[in-house]
Scaffold this motif. Sequence first.
Motif, mmCIF file in Angstrom:
data_model
loop_
_atom_site.group_PDB
_atom_site.id
_atom_site.type_symbol
_atom_site.label_atom_id
_atom_site.label_comp_id
_atom_site.label_asym_id
_atom_site.label_seq_id
_atom_site.Cartn_x
_atom_site.Cartn_y
_atom_site.Cartn_z
ATOM 1 N N LYS A 33 -107.106 18.583 9.857
ATOM 2 C CA LYS A 33 -106.980 18.334 11.158
ATOM 3 C C LYS A 33 -107.788 19.643 11.912
ATOM 4 O O LYS A 33 -108.486 19.478 12.844
ATOM 5 C CB LYS A 33 -105.622 18.290 11.687
ATOM 6 C CG LYS A 33 -105.144 16.812 11.390
ATOM 7 C CD LYS A 33 -104.038 16.584 11.757
ATOM 8 C CE LYS A 33 -103.185 15.413 11.146
ATOM 9 N NZ LYS A 33 -101.780 15.062 11.683
ATOM 10 N N ALA A 37 -110.840 19.631 14.488
ATOM 11 C CA ALA A 37 -110.495 20.056 15.845
ATOM 12 C C ALA A 37 -111.809 21.168 16.189
ATOM 13 O O ALA A 37 -112.112 21.218 17.409
ATOM 14 C CB ALA A 37 -109.166 20.804 16.183
ATOM 15 N N LYS A 71 -104.564 16.550 20.624
ATOM 16 C CA LYS A 71 -104.453 15.979 18.882
ATOM 17 C C LYS A 71 -103.067 15.586 18.641
ATOM 18 O O LYS A 71 -102.516 14.531 18.035
ATOM 19 C CB LYS A 71 -105.233 16.668 17.783
ATOM 20 C CG LYS A 71 -106.799 16.433 17.979
ATOM 21 C CD LYS A 71 -107.263 17.385 16.918
ATOM 22 C CE LYS A 71 -108.865 17.063 16.985
ATOM 23 N NZ LYS A 71 -109.235 15.390 16.631
ATOM 24 N N ASP A 75 -101.407 11.977 17.976
ATOM 25 C CA ASP A 75 -100.513 11.842 16.767
ATOM 26 C C ASP A 75 -99.376 11.176 16.959
ATOM 27 O O ASP A 75 -99.016 10.259 16.272
ATOM 28 C CB ASP A 75 -100.727 12.868 15.622
ATOM 29 C CG ASP A 75 -102.250 13.138 15.261
ATOM 30 O OD1 ASP A 75 -103.239 12.276 15.339
ATOM 31 O OD2 ASP A 75 -102.221 14.377 14.603
#
Length: 166
Positions: A33, A37, A71, A75
């Motif tokens: 992740k 990002a 994010k 999520d």
Amino acid sequence: MKNISNADFSELYRKYGPMVLRRCRALLKDEEKALDAMQDVFVRIIESECKIKEVCSSLFYVTATRICLNKIRSDKLRSGPDFDLISETIADDFSETEREKIEAGMILENIFAGRDKKDSLIAVLHFVDGLTLEETAEQVGMSVSGVRKRISELKNYSRKLMQAKA
């Protein structure tokens, strides 16, 4: 306004990439992740080149923070709270300190739910990253008094939540 050439992009990536990746790793706690990002940060900055007069480290830092917080937020919205996991975790034989940490995390989610995204950014920069009020204000593009007011409002709101819980 100038277009960013491949050479300029390579220079930006070499210069700011490690800092952006460290920031993403620290916030997301997941290597894959964090790498995604980091790419999003560079894409966002390159796409907004017409607005950029001079690229600096704080632009990358704030952009990385915002993208990571978005994010995390998305999520959580997609997955929703895992109540089974939470109840199992609390039911396990944890120390009082560990229970308090879990409870604090749940309270933080309540504090930031439905609030302006800038509030969570200010809180992370000031309380987690340890930036001063002046540094936080500079990072988010607000006045020091505006940041101080937002922090005060967050503290008051969190106190009310704690009192309602008691």
